[in-house]
Design a protein around this motif. Structure first.
Motif, short mmCIF file in Angstrom:
data_model
loop_
_atom_site.label_atom_id
_atom_site.label_comp_id
_atom_site.label_asym_id
_atom_site.label_seq_id
_atom_site.Cartn_x
_atom_site.Cartn_y
_atom_site.Cartn_z
N ALA A 75 1.29 -1.44 -0.01
CA ALA A 75 0.23 0.10 -0.32
C ALA A 75 1.24 0.64 -0.09
O ALA A 75 1.96 1.54 -0.32
N VAL A 76 0.43 2.73 0.27
CA VAL A 76 0.96 3.67 0.24
C VAL A 76 1.85 3.48 2.01
O VAL A 76 1.33 2.99 2.30
N SER A 77 3.30 3.51 1.63
CA SER A 77 3.68 3.89 2.42
C SER A 77 3.84 5.30 2.62
O SER A 77 4.75 6.06 2.22
N ASP A 78 4.88 5.33 4.56
CA ASP A 78 5.49 6.50 4.14
C ASP A 78 6.65 7.26 4.44
O ASP A 78 7.63 7.43 4.19
N ILE A 79 7.42 5.10 3.96
CA ILE A 79 8.56 5.25 2.69
C ILE A 79 8.57 5.31 1.73
O ILE A 79 7.89 4.32 1.58
N GLU A 80 8.08 6.70 0.43
CA GLU A 80 8.18 6.53 -1.36
C GLU A 80 9.30 5.41 -1.35
O GLU A 80 8.13 4.21 -1.86
N ALA A 81 10.13 4.23 -0.95
CA ALA A 81 11.15 3.53 -1.55
C ALA A 81 9.71 2.29 -1.35
O ALA A 81 9.96 1.59 -2.17
N LEU A 82 8.88 2.01 -0.88
CA LEU A 82 8.04 1.12 0.24
C LEU A 82 6.68 1.11 -0.99
O LEU A 82 5.97 0.31 -0.73
N SER A 83 6.24 2.26 -1.06
CA SER A 83 5.33 2.08 -1.71
C SER A 83 4.40 2.03 -2.96
O SER A 83 5.24 2.40 -4.28
N ASN A 84 3.08 1.33 -2.86
CA ASN A 84 3.02 0.85 -4.13
C ASN A 84 4.07 -0.28 -5.00
O ASN A 84 4.42 0.11 -6.29
N LYS A 85 4.81 -1.28 -4.24
CA LYS A 85 5.65 -2.20 -4.53
C LYS A 85 5.28 -2.89 -4.79
O LYS A 85 4.82 -4.20 -3.71
N THR A 86 5.31 -3.69 -6.20
CA THR A 86 5.25 -6.12 -5.91
C THR A 86 6.63 -6.37 -5.58
O THR A 86 7.70 -5.84 -5.51
N PHE A 87 6.22 -7.13 -4.61
CA PHE A 87 7.20 -8.23 -4.38
C PHE A 87 6.57 -9.76 -4.39
O PHE A 87 5.30 -9.89 -4.58
N HIS A 88 7.64 -10.32 -4.22
CA HIS A 88 7.58 -11.70 -4.05
C HIS A 88 7.73 -12.36 -2.74
O HIS A 88 9.41 -13.57 -2.73
N PRO A 89 7.21 -12.71 -1.74
CA PRO A 89 7.37 -13.44 0.11
C PRO A 89 7.52 -15.04 -0.46
O PRO A 89 8.11 -15.58 0.02
N PHE A 90 6.86 -15.07 -1.29
CA PHE A 90 5.55 -16.47 -1.12
C PHE A 90 5.15 -16.59 0.31
O PHE A 90 6.03 -18.12 1.07
N SER A 91 3.87 -16.10 0.46
CA SER A 91 3.47 -16.50 1.23
C SER A 91 2.15 -16.03 1.46
O SER A 91 1.97 -14.52 0.36
N ASP A 92 1.14 -15.86 2.31
CA ASP A 92 -0.17 -15.19 2.28
C ASP A 92 -0.03 -14.57 3.80
O ASP A 92 -1.56 -14.02 3.74
N PHE A 93 -0.05 -14.75 4.64
CA PHE A 93 0.58 -14.51 5.81
C PHE A 93 -0.73 -14.65 6.70
O PHE A 93 -1.21 -13.64 7.35
N LEU A 94 -1.59 -15.76 6.07
CA LEU A 94 -2.19 -15.94 7.19
C LEU A 94 -2.23 -17.60 7.71
O LEU A 94 -1.53 -18.26 7.78
#
Lengths: 400, 405
Positions: free
Chosen positions: B298-317
């Motif tokens: 989502a939008v982050s206070d750290i711009e470099a982390l905002s709206n970035k696609t990443f690939h953790p291979f987890s659903d965090f559920l």
């Protein structure tokens, strides 16, 4: 161990004294042994009065990188040490050393002692002194060495420079075969910081505490002894021991903890084969730590170094008579935790190996310009693939 | 004179060549270090401040203990990677059938088996009939997970298994800490929030995790939690001789910033045909149902982390992982057989931080990927079975793919 050593050394003294009734008080020993190191400095022989002031200066450049991460190039004025020597009487000597590290970042009174010479075989020494452990601690003046850095075993295992308030005896016995030198001292000793310190490992140097010059932390002195044999062919070999109870087990007269002991044993060698100068040290630490901390804070450590030096040019150079250019090699290793993991019995890492190459130029015996290349293999606690540290240092050091 | 000039020249060349004589930097994909791309210089500097605190060893003089597990963050998260079995934490409790007692008055829920000199370390009380051990997780890429919206996590939830695929991941709702400040992407549910950190998703934010670890693992109090830990069997509220809090909010926030700005582990050999085939098989046999490859922040206070696609291979559920992985220890909102899907990134570099070996699953019981898969059960049973029915070549391709993460 301590009691045995004490018994051995003290039982030897009167016998030795009786065996050497004709020894002259003025008999001099010109060797460069560790025992003589504090008086084997050029400034003492220069003065014509009973008091002399001298010292040494040491500075160098650094360029290091650990796995590609570097702070770049920097320079440091590592030490500016001032000696004050006074021959109070023909057989009473005072010497002191005030050390300034990195300008005034750290100021320490490293030595301030009195020597009373009753006999060459029996001298009383008291004050702030350098325990005789291994080769380097009592013989650490930078201008004497051809590498900028002290050996790892001499700093991270043996906590050079260790100076302590202490009292004891030293002396020499001379024979045709060579010279036997002994030192025995009682001192306040290293303190609690040896463990649970900011190094995260057993680290004798962290047991230093400014308060150790004022009082002992536990009321039980530590003991230091060194026995060395030297002659012109062999050079000098030494066996030394330092140890005792290090922790504050007693507060306000109440025992609040178990007594825990440390034992530091060192072998050292200083010799030459033709022009090849060989110096080395091997040190072992055994230490008791509180229950549950044995894995994290190693109960056994060791460190060693071997240094070779060979002159490649000795002649008048750039106007300096007897200037010398020499090459040097040092191999060293320190294992900070010889223990094993509880979970599978495999060996704990936490060790470092290093190789150093050096080139030194001495216009005078007590002055040196040196360039070193160092490379370290650093293994973490878990024995993961090593970090690689490498770098170049160029330095100067001189007595004055 | 020629000799001296030659010598001077050699020395000068050596000095000029300094950078050629020192160890080179490893390839970025071969190490678990480095920052999120796009940080500002000021953020890079703040990252380094946090890095220093992360590596700081706490001693008695710093307030270590009085009881503790480790002396520094970097001992458990060595090289920012997965932990080593020797640094696992132990949690314990008493299962009374209908209720679970975390034995707080006996040193629970976490064992601190070490103590500063003169203090008594904790030991497992006789009442502890449940004992579980936890391996420290990799700390790379956590900023991306922290910047994920609750909505994104909920999008993958299917707690009633409405799609009938046998996977019923559910979000773990937990009580937030007293210092939790919700961001726009946090969605409350009866006062609870989705946990996304910890092996059972028991922590909502990295701040929660850092404050907890400082205190429970190192015995360091902070502005956020100034009450020192102690061994209740030694006497309540007895402790070290350092005033609390032992570190300021600055230290804690720097640590959080450090972890938020560690980059995600980079892939290796992603274009290798076997790796690509393994990736395809990984999806086909159903592993991706839980180990979701792609997420967007989502939008982050750290711009470099905002709206970035990443690939953790987890659903965090949370998922029921079956009896072999049921540790008998409920935690936060998770039952004893439930675990939050761990991110798989960095798996291929596990050996570089685990002493040249591989220790997988929550307690390091598996020393290889196939063995780890063999322990999968519950909701992952079908994917596990599908993996073991693959040919040997195909299984190797799946493992090669996992080692590329």
């Amino acid at each position: 161990m301590k009691k045995t050593l004490l018994y051995f050394v003290y039982s030897l003294l009167p016998t030795a004294y009786c065996l050497l009734p004709t020894s002259s008080y003025s008999q001099q020993d010109s060797s460069s042994s560790s025992q003589n190191a504090i008086y084997n400095r050029p400034f003492i022989s220069l003065g014509k009065t009973n008091t002399a002031v001298g010292g040494y200066l040491e500075g160098n450049t650094n360029y290091f990188s650990e796995d590609g991460v570097t702070e770049g190039f920097s320079m440091e004025l590592r030490r500016f040490n001032i000696f004050l020597y006074s021959r109070i009487h023909e057989r009473i000597k005072f010497i002191s050393e005030l050390e300034f590290e990195h300008g005034t970042e750290e100021i320490a009174l490293e030595t301030a002692l009195l020597d009373f010479e009753f006999h060459p075989a029996f001298n009383l020494r008291a004050g702030i002194l350098l325990p005789q452990i291994g080769l380097v601690n009592a013989n650490h003046d930078s201008p004497k060495w051809d590498f900028v850095e002290r050996p790892i075993s001499s700093t991270a295992i043996i906590p050079t420079t260790l100076s302590e308030v202490g009292v004891g005896f030293h002396g020499k016995f001379f024979s045709n075969a060579g010279t036997v030198a002994y030192d025995v001292y009682l001192m306040n000793g290293l303190q609690d910081g040896i463990i649970l310190n900011e190094e995260g490992r057993t680290h004798l140097a962290s047991g230093k505490n400014p308060e150790m010059f004022g009082e002992d932390n536990n009321g039980v002195p530590m003991f230091n002894a060194r026995l060395a044999f030297s002659n012109s062919k062999l050079g000098e070999i030494g066996l030394s021991w330092y140890g005792g109870v290090y922790n504050s087990f007693r507060l306000d007269g109440v025992e609040v903890d178990a007594k825990r002991k440390l034992s530091l044993t060192a072998f050292d060698l200083s010799t030459a084969i033709r022009k090849l100068k060989i110096q080395g040290e091997l040190a072992f630490v055994k230490i008791q730590v509180p229950e549950g901390l044995e894995e994290l804070y190693g109960t056994n450590q060791y460190g060693a170094f071997l240094e070779l030096g060979h002159p490649i040019l000795k002649k008048k150079m750039l106007g300096f008579e007897d200037a010398q250019l020499s090459v040097h090699l040092r191999a060293e290793k320190a294992d900070f935790n010889q223990g094993t993991f509880v979970f599978d019995g495999s060996k704990i890492g936490d060790e470092v190996s290093a190789l150093s190459f050096g080139l030194s130029w001495r216009p005078l015996a007590g002055s040196v310009i040196r360039a070193n290349y160092r490379y370290h293999w650093i293994y973490d606690f878990f024995g993961n693939p090593p970090a690689h540290l490498g770098g170049i240092q160029v330095g100067i050091a001189t007595y004055f | 004179m020629l000799k001296y000039i030659s010598l001077l020249l050699i020395t000068a060349i050596a000095l000029v060549s300094c950078s050629k004589l020192v160890p080179p930097e490893p390839a970025p994909e071969e190490v678990l270090a480095g920052t999120v791309p796009g940080l500002t210089q000021a953020q890079e500097k703040e990252h380094l401040v946090g890095d220093a605190f992360f590596g700081k060893v706490f001693g008695t003089a710093d307030g270590l203990g009085p009881v503790f597990v480790q002396t520094t963050c970097s001992n458990c998260h060595v090289g920012n990677g997965k932990g080593h079995p020797s640094t696992m934490v132990t949690r314990f409790g008493n299962n009374q059938g209908s209720a679970f007692d975390y034995l707080n008055n006996k040193g629970g829920a976490q064992l601190q088996p070490r103590a500063i000199a003169g203090y008594v370390p904790e030991y497992l009380p006789s009442e502890a009939n449940v004992i579980t051990r936890r391996l420290a997780p990799i700390v790379m890429g956590l900023g991306y997970i922290a910047a994920l919206s609750d909505q994104s996590i909920l999008a993958n939830a299917d707690s009633a298994d409405l799609n009938g695929d046998g996977i019923s991941g559910r979000p773990c709702y937990v009580d937030p800490s007293s210092f939790f400040i919700p961001q726009s992407f946090h969605i409350p549910n009866n006062g609870k929030y989705i946990g996304r950190f910890g092996k059972k998703a028991e922590k909502v934010t990295l701040l929660d995790q850092v404050v907890f670890a400082l205190k429970q693992d190192i015995g360091i109090t902070s502005d956020f939690d100034p009450q020192d830990i102690f061994n209740p069997l030694s006497g309540n509220f007895t402790g070290d001789q350092v005033a609390d809090p032992e570190v300021s909010s600055y230290v804690v926030n720097s640590l959080v910033f450090y972890m938020r700005t560690l980059k995600a582990p980079e892939r290796r050999n992603a274009e290798d045909p076997d790796v690509k085939e393994g990736e395809k098989l990984f999806g086909q046999i159903g592993c991706e149902s839980c180990h979701k490859p792609d997420h967007v922040t989502a939008v982050s206070d750290i711009e470099a982390l905002s709206n970035k696609t990443f690939h953790p291979f987890s659903d965090f559920l949370l998922h029921d992982m079956g009896p072999a992985l049921d540790d008998g220890y409920p935690e936060g909102g998770a039952a004893s057989n439930e675990w939050r899907t761990p991110a798989l990134w960095g798996l291929g570099l596990a050996e570089t931080t685990q002493g040249g070996k591989m220790f997988l699953l929550h307690d390091g019981r598996a020393t290889g990927i196939e063995q780890a898969l063999s322990f999968h059960g519950g909701e992952s049973q079908n994917a596990r079975n599908a993996f073991f029915t693959l040919s040997e070549t195909q299984r190797k391709q799946v493992i090669k793919f996992l080692m590329s993460l």
